[in-house]
Enzyme design. Structure first.
Site, PDB file in Angstrom:
ATOM      1  N   ASP A   7      -9.813  86.089 -73.033  1.00  0.00           N
ATOM      2  CA  ASP A   7      -8.602  85.682 -72.298  1.00  0.00           C
ATOM      3  C   ASP A   7      -8.938  85.771 -70.814  1.00  0.00           C
ATOM      4  O   ASP A   7      -9.986  86.303 -70.427  1.00  0.00           O
ATOM      5  CB  ASP A   7      -7.444  86.648 -72.645  1.00  0.00           C
ATOM      6  CG  ASP A   7      -6.137  86.277 -71.939  1.00  0.00           C
ATOM      7  OD1 ASP A   7      -5.907  85.079 -71.668  1.00  0.00           O
ATOM      8  OD2 ASP A   7      -5.349  87.192 -71.633  1.00  0.00           O
ATOM      9  N   SER A   8      -8.004  85.282 -69.991  1.00  0.00           N
ATOM     10  CA  SER A   8      -8.166  85.446 -68.548  1.00  0.00           C
ATOM     11  C   SER A   8      -8.075  86.921 -68.153  1.00  0.00           C
ATOM     12  O   SER A   8      -8.570  87.311 -67.111  1.00  0.00           O
ATOM     13  CB  SER A   8      -7.060  84.685 -67.829  1.00  0.00           C
ATOM     14  OG  SER A   8      -5.802  85.195 -68.242  1.00  0.00           O
ATOM     15  N   TYR A  39      -5.199  82.199 -65.081  1.00  0.00           N
ATOM     16  CA  TYR A  39      -5.579  80.821 -65.424  1.00  0.00           C
ATOM     17  C   TYR A  39      -4.375  79.877 -65.270  1.00  0.00           C
ATOM     18  O   TYR A  39      -4.545  78.694 -65.026  1.00  0.00           O
ATOM     19  CB  TYR A  39      -6.056  80.735 -66.883  1.00  0.00           C
ATOM     20  CG  TYR A  39      -7.472  81.213 -67.150  1.00  0.00           C
ATOM     21  CD1 TYR A  39      -8.274  81.769 -66.157  1.00  0.00           C
ATOM     22  CD2 TYR A  39      -8.011  81.085 -68.436  1.00  0.00           C
ATOM     23  CE1 TYR A  39      -9.564  82.208 -66.437  1.00  0.00           C
ATOM     24  CE2 TYR A  39      -9.298  81.505 -68.719  1.00  0.00           C
ATOM     25  CZ  TYR A  39     -10.069  82.068 -67.728  1.00  0.00           C
ATOM     26  OH  TYR A  39     -11.340  82.487 -68.015  1.00  0.00           O
ATOM     27  N   GLY A  40      -3.185  80.448 -65.435  1.00  0.00           N
ATOM     28  CA  GLY A  40      -1.968  79.622 -65.441  1.00  0.00           C
ATOM     29  C   GLY A  40      -1.691  78.907 -64.132  1.00  0.00           C
ATOM     30  O   GLY A  40      -0.838  78.035 -64.066  1.00  0.00           O
ATOM     31  N   CYS A  70      -5.739  82.968 -75.544  1.00  0.00           N
ATOM     32  CA  CYS A  70      -5.086  82.510 -74.322  1.00  0.00           C
ATOM     33  C   CYS A  70      -4.500  81.127 -74.598  1.00  0.00           C
ATOM     34  O   CYS A  70      -5.249  80.183 -74.896  1.00  0.00           O
ATOM     35  CB  CYS A  70      -6.145  82.438 -73.228  1.00  0.00           C
ATOM     36  SG  CYS A  70      -5.550  81.806 -71.668  1.00  0.00           S
ATOM     37  N   ASN A  71      -3.200  81.018 -74.516  1.00  0.00           N
ATOM     38  CA  ASN A  71      -2.551  79.725 -74.752  1.00  0.00           C
ATOM     39  C   ASN A  71      -2.948  78.706 -73.690  1.00  0.00           C
ATOM     40  O   ASN A  71      -3.081  77.518 -73.967  1.00  0.00           O
ATOM     41  CB  ASN A  71      -1.027  79.902 -74.712  1.00  0.00           C
ATOM     42  CG  ASN A  71      -0.519  80.792 -75.819  1.00  0.00           C
ATOM     43  OD1 ASN A  71      -0.071  80.325 -76.840  1.00  0.00           O
ATOM     44  ND2 ASN A  71      -0.588  82.103 -75.633  1.00  0.00           N
ATOM     45  N   THR A  72      -3.122  79.200 -72.464  1.00  0.00           N
ATOM     46  CA  THR A  72      -3.435  78.321 -71.341  1.00  0.00           C
ATOM     47  C   THR A  72      -4.815  77.691 -71.529  1.00  0.00           C
ATOM     48  O   THR A  72      -4.982  76.469 -71.422  1.00  0.00           O
ATOM     49  CB  THR A  72      -3.383  79.139 -70.033  1.00  0.00           C
ATOM     50  OG1 THR A  72      -2.139  79.836 -69.990  1.00  0.00           O
ATOM     51  CG2 THR A  72      -3.533  78.266 -68.819  1.00  0.00           C
ATOM     52  N   GLU A 148      -1.138  92.461 -65.267  1.00  0.00           N
ATOM     53  CA  GLU A 148      -2.446  92.877 -64.760  1.00  0.00           C
ATOM     54  C   GLU A 148      -2.337  94.157 -63.921  1.00  0.00           C
ATOM     55  O   GLU A 148      -3.279  94.920 -63.832  1.00  0.00           O
ATOM     56  CB  GLU A 148      -3.110  91.754 -63.949  1.00  0.00           C
ATOM     57  CG  GLU A 148      -3.560  90.563 -64.793  1.00  0.00           C
ATOM     58  CD  GLU A 148      -4.680  90.893 -65.797  1.00  0.00           C
ATOM     59  OE1 GLU A 148      -5.554  91.720 -65.488  1.00  0.00           O
ATOM     60  OE2 GLU A 148      -4.651  90.314 -66.901  1.00  0.00           O
ATOM     61  N   CYS A 180       2.467  83.085 -74.174  1.00  0.00           N
ATOM     62  CA  CYS A 180       1.374  83.551 -73.320  1.00  0.00           C
ATOM     63  C   CYS A 180       1.066  84.955 -73.791  1.00  0.00           C
ATOM     64  O   CYS A 180       1.996  85.770 -73.955  1.00  0.00           O
ATOM     65  CB  CYS A 180       1.815  83.566 -71.857  1.00  0.00           C
ATOM     66  SG  CYS A 180       0.646  84.420 -70.755  1.00  0.00           S
ATOM     67  N   THR A 181      -0.207  85.255 -74.010  1.00  0.00           N
ATOM     68  CA  THR A 181      -0.531  86.556 -74.603  1.00  0.00           C
ATOM     69  C   THR A 181      -0.199  87.724 -73.666  1.00  0.00           C
ATOM     70  O   THR A 181       0.036  88.839 -74.127  1.00  0.00           O
ATOM     71  CB  THR A 181      -2.005  86.602 -75.040  1.00  0.00           C
ATOM     72  OG1 THR A 181      -2.827  86.144 -73.948  1.00  0.00           O
ATOM     73  CG2 THR A 181      -2.242  85.720 -76.242  1.00  0.00           C
ATOM     74  N   HIS A 182      -0.156  87.459 -72.363  1.00  0.00           N
ATOM     75  CA  HIS A 182       0.238  88.526 -71.433  1.00  0.00           C
ATOM     76  C   HIS A 182       1.702  88.947 -71.606  1.00  0.00           C
ATOM     77  O   HIS A 182       2.100  90.011 -71.134  1.00  0.00           O
ATOM     78  CB  HIS A 182       0.075  88.057 -69.978  1.00  0.00           C
ATOM     79  CG  HIS A 182      -1.310  88.148 -69.437  1.00  0.00           C
ATOM     80  ND1 HIS A 182      -2.275  87.211 -69.706  1.00  0.00           N
ATOM     81  CD2 HIS A 182      -1.880  89.057 -68.611  1.00  0.00           C
ATOM     82  CE1 HIS A 182      -3.392  87.534 -69.063  1.00  0.00           C
ATOM     83  NE2 HIS A 182      -3.177  88.650 -68.392  1.00  0.00           N
TER      84      HIS A 182
HETATM   85  N1  DGL Z   1      -2.885  85.053 -71.295  1.00  0.00           N
HETATM   86  C1  DGL Z   1      -2.916  83.699 -70.985  1.00  0.00           C
HETATM   87  C2  DGL Z   1      -2.100  82.825 -71.918  1.00  0.00           C
HETATM   88  O1  DGL Z   1      -1.917  83.170 -73.052  1.00  0.00           O
HETATM   89  C3  DGL Z   1      -2.956  83.203 -69.589  1.00  0.00           C
HETATM   90  C4  DGL Z   1      -2.408  83.983 -68.465  1.00  0.00           C
HETATM   91  C5  DGL Z   1      -2.950  83.487 -67.135  1.00  0.00           C
HETATM   92  O2  DGL Z   1      -4.097  83.817 -66.830  1.00  0.00           O
HETATM   93  O3  DGL Z   1      -2.220  82.789 -66.422  1.00  0.00           O
HETATM   94  O4  DGL Z   1      -1.661  81.763 -71.570  1.00  0.00           O
END
Ligand code: DGL
Length: 270
Positions: A7-8, A39-40, A70-72, A148, A180-182
């Site tokens: 993931d990011s 990453y978003g 990571c969905n992104t 984060e 989003c996994t975060h």
């Molecule tokens: N955890 C990531 C997701 O599932 C991306 C978060 C990010 O880096 O913006 O989309």
């Protein structure tokens, strides 16, 4: 079997955490691209570049399969990764399908990063499964930054979550999809906004079950057993952790990872 999960940042830990529950006997390499998070807010070209480099890194470490936690990154890079690399690569997408199929008539809110919301992958998914147009999309990029910083319960988090939701009527919603996994770390904040009757749906359970299926692994019969502090310490042992290519071995960062796993354990069934 050795599974690479990336993931990011620390969002992907929520997928690894679910894998600890369901597939506790496997070996894992967890990679967080902490130098490039979030990453978003990056371009698709940048994200494809990072994801390609990480995939190569994990392959060089001998993984048998990779989960893009990571969905992104999935929404912009999965096709390219599968074209380039010859091993099972599983992606993640917002769990809209189970949300639509598991509920009846009220609305469903999907929260995700701006990239995930903008990309065609999610639009195609909605086109296929949201026949009654019950789904609303909402970007919540600041949650990545809060996560984060390990800031999960502060007044700023509560204000942000409540203000993002403020133009919606909570009684219209039967489900909130965490795209989003975060976003898993903030389940108590969503719960306190929506109350007890709205389902909180993340893609982790489905992703790990899919991984088990693809790799021919059996799900642990004890998957819902609580992972206590002791278990988490043990679990960290069958995982190598990397932050943007650097192996994590210092006490302070390992403690941080354990704290994050404990948080994920606390919020797993909210
Ligand atoms: N955890 C990531 C997701 O599932 C991306 C978060 C990010 O880096 O913006 O989309």
């Amino acid at each position: 079997m050795k599974i690479g999960i990336f993931d990011s940042g620390i969002g992907g830990l929520s997928v690894l955490h679910e894998a600890y529950h369901q597939l506790p006997d496997q070996e894992y390499i967890f990679y967080a691209d902490t130098e490039h998070v979030p990453y978003g807010l990056k371009t698709p070209e940048q994200i494809i570049g990072y994801a390609t480099e990480i995939t190569q890194f994990l392959i060089d470490k001998g993984v048998d399969a990779i989960v893009v936690a990571c969905n992104t990154a999935t929404s912009v890079a999965i096709k390219e990764l599968r074209k380039r690399f010859d091993l099972p690569i599983l992606g993640m997408e917002p769990a809209v399908k189970p949300a639509v199929e598991g509920t009846e008539d009220k609305r469903i809110m999907v929260i995700a990063t701006p990239v995930t919301i903008r990309e065609d992958k999610l639009k195609d998914l909605l086109h296929r499964v949201d026949e009654q147009h019950r789904v609303d999309l909402l970007a919540m990029p600041r949650l990545v930054e809060f996560a984060e910083r390990e800031e999960f319960e502060s007044p700023e988090v509560t204000d942000y979550v409540n203000s993002q939701f403020s133009s919606y009527d909570k009684s219209d919603y039967c489900a909130l999809v965490l795209g989003c996994t975060h976003f898993n770390y903030f389940k108590p904040a969503y719960r306190s906004f929506f109350g007890e009757n709205t389902l909180l749906i993340d893609g982790n359970d489905g992703t790990v079950r899919h991984l088990a299926d693809v790799m021919g692994l059996s799900i642990s019969p004890d998957k819902d057993m609580k992972l206590d502090e002791k278990h988490n310490i043990l679990c960290l042992r069958n995982t190598e952790y990397f932050f943007s290519g650097k192996e994590i071995s210092d006490e302070e960062t390992l403690k941080r990872l354990q704290r994050l796993h404990l948080r994920l354990e606390e919020v797993r069934n909210i």
